[in-house]
Design an enzyme around this catalytic site. Sequence first.
Site, short mmCIF file in Angstrom:
data_model
loop_
_atom_site.label_atom_id
_atom_site.label_comp_id
_atom_site.label_asym_id
_atom_site.label_seq_id
_atom_site.Cartn_x
_atom_site.Cartn_y
_atom_site.Cartn_z
N ARG A 108 1.10 -1.32 -0.07
CA ARG A 108 -0.07 0.04 0.03
C ARG A 108 0.94 1.16 0.07
NH1 ARG A 108 -5.07 1.49 3.67
NH2 ARG A 108 -6.18 0.05 1.96
N HIS A 135 -7.55 1.08 -6.05
CA HIS A 135 -7.52 0.07 -5.08
C HIS A 135 -8.39 -1.09 -5.61
CE1 HIS A 135 -7.69 -1.40 -1.04
NE2 HIS A 135 -8.67 -0.42 -0.61
N GLN A 138 -10.00 -3.93 -3.37
CA GLN A 138 -11.36 -3.55 -2.61
C GLN A 138 -12.55 -3.68 -3.93
OE1 GLN A 138 -12.16 -1.61 0.40
NE2 GLN A 138 -14.04 -2.59 -0.25
N ASP A 227 -17.35 6.90 -0.53
CA ASP A 227 -16.21 6.70 0.16
C ASP A 227 -15.96 8.29 0.56
OD1 ASP A 227 -13.48 5.94 0.84
OD2 ASP A 227 -12.52 6.20 -1.20
N CYS A 267 -16.47 1.55 1.15
CA CYS A 267 -15.13 0.49 1.32
C CYS A 267 -14.88 0.69 2.78
CB CYS A 267 -14.15 0.96 0.39
SG CYS A 267 -13.69 2.68 0.51
N ARG A 295 -13.12 -8.63 1.68
CA ARG A 295 -11.99 -8.23 1.39
C ARG A 295 -11.01 -9.56 1.42
NH1 ARG A 295 -9.87 -3.30 1.72
NH2 ARG A 295 -7.74 -4.33 0.88
#
Length: 309
Positions: A108, A135, A138, A227, A267, A295
């Site tokens: 990440r 991402h 996700q 988000d 998310c 996830r």
Amino acid sequence: KAKAGLKDFLHISDFDKHTIMKILDRAKEVKELIKSGERTYLPCKGKTMAMIFAKPSMRTRVSFETGFYLLGGHALYLGPNDIQMGKREETRDVARVLSRYNDIIMARVFAHQDILDLAKYATVPVINGLTDYNHPCQIMADALTMIEHIGRLEGTKVVYVGDGNNIVHSWLMLASVIPFHFVCACPRGFEPDARTTKRAIRAGVSKIEITNDPKEAVKGADVVYTDVWASMGQKEEAEYRRKVFQGFQVDEELMELAGPKAYLMHCLPAERGVEVTDGVIEAPNSIVFPQAENRMHAQNAIMLHALGL
Ligand code: CP
Ligand code: NVA
């Protein structure tokens, strides 16, 4: 440098529809196995994974670490102060050294170029655990969640309301592979990256719309998704963004406009009272927690695919 039988997972659009569906099917299969209490399926036995985090995380860290352990492997957490990739040491050196100890790398990072460099120089598969740009893990989990709750992904209408950020870029990449109707409703000036949008539209797979009118956008949605308004690395803009994003909060009224079949997805982490109200997160049509659980299941299948297992 070829990685024989091994595959990076950097962008959803690096794969064709068949492969994405295969990974999602595998995710369902392995999820059932794990949830049944079965503990003899250990395909990653003896393998190790380096997890590089330049940013904070709860879901990504815990789901990767737990998931890889449940598959028989061992994962190492390398936090922002441990490696200091690009600062203490060049990314290409990190990639080559970690490849000598580990069978897989998950990272990440801030700059998307960092994940591209890691993948370029690593001799083991690299999985993207979020960059400023996208991402993918996700959105694979989100796709799995939609298949479980709606029964399908193809032909659905997904309306994202908020900032045209890394989450949106991964939705656009999914929409360039699998046909559904994707709408992003964001304030003017906060649209997703124009090249990424253009490429997704040009793929000709899905109906894609970018709009500044959330009320019109959500009508008939199967999923209303949101988000945070200020992503990691943008927190100093949070106050300014709260003003600009007025009218883009996913609240009871917007969910009402969406209609009775709309699920709420996020998310997480969520800022209740900012991009989303407490009420809609706690409502019966909110699937944010099954989404978070997925996830792990989606990533288990991604790791197995990356390792050619
Ligand atoms: N959704 C997500 O990636 O959460 P974390 O930042 O907690 O990993
Ligand atoms: N857009 C958010 C997603 C967090 C999972 C961020 O990048 O901070």
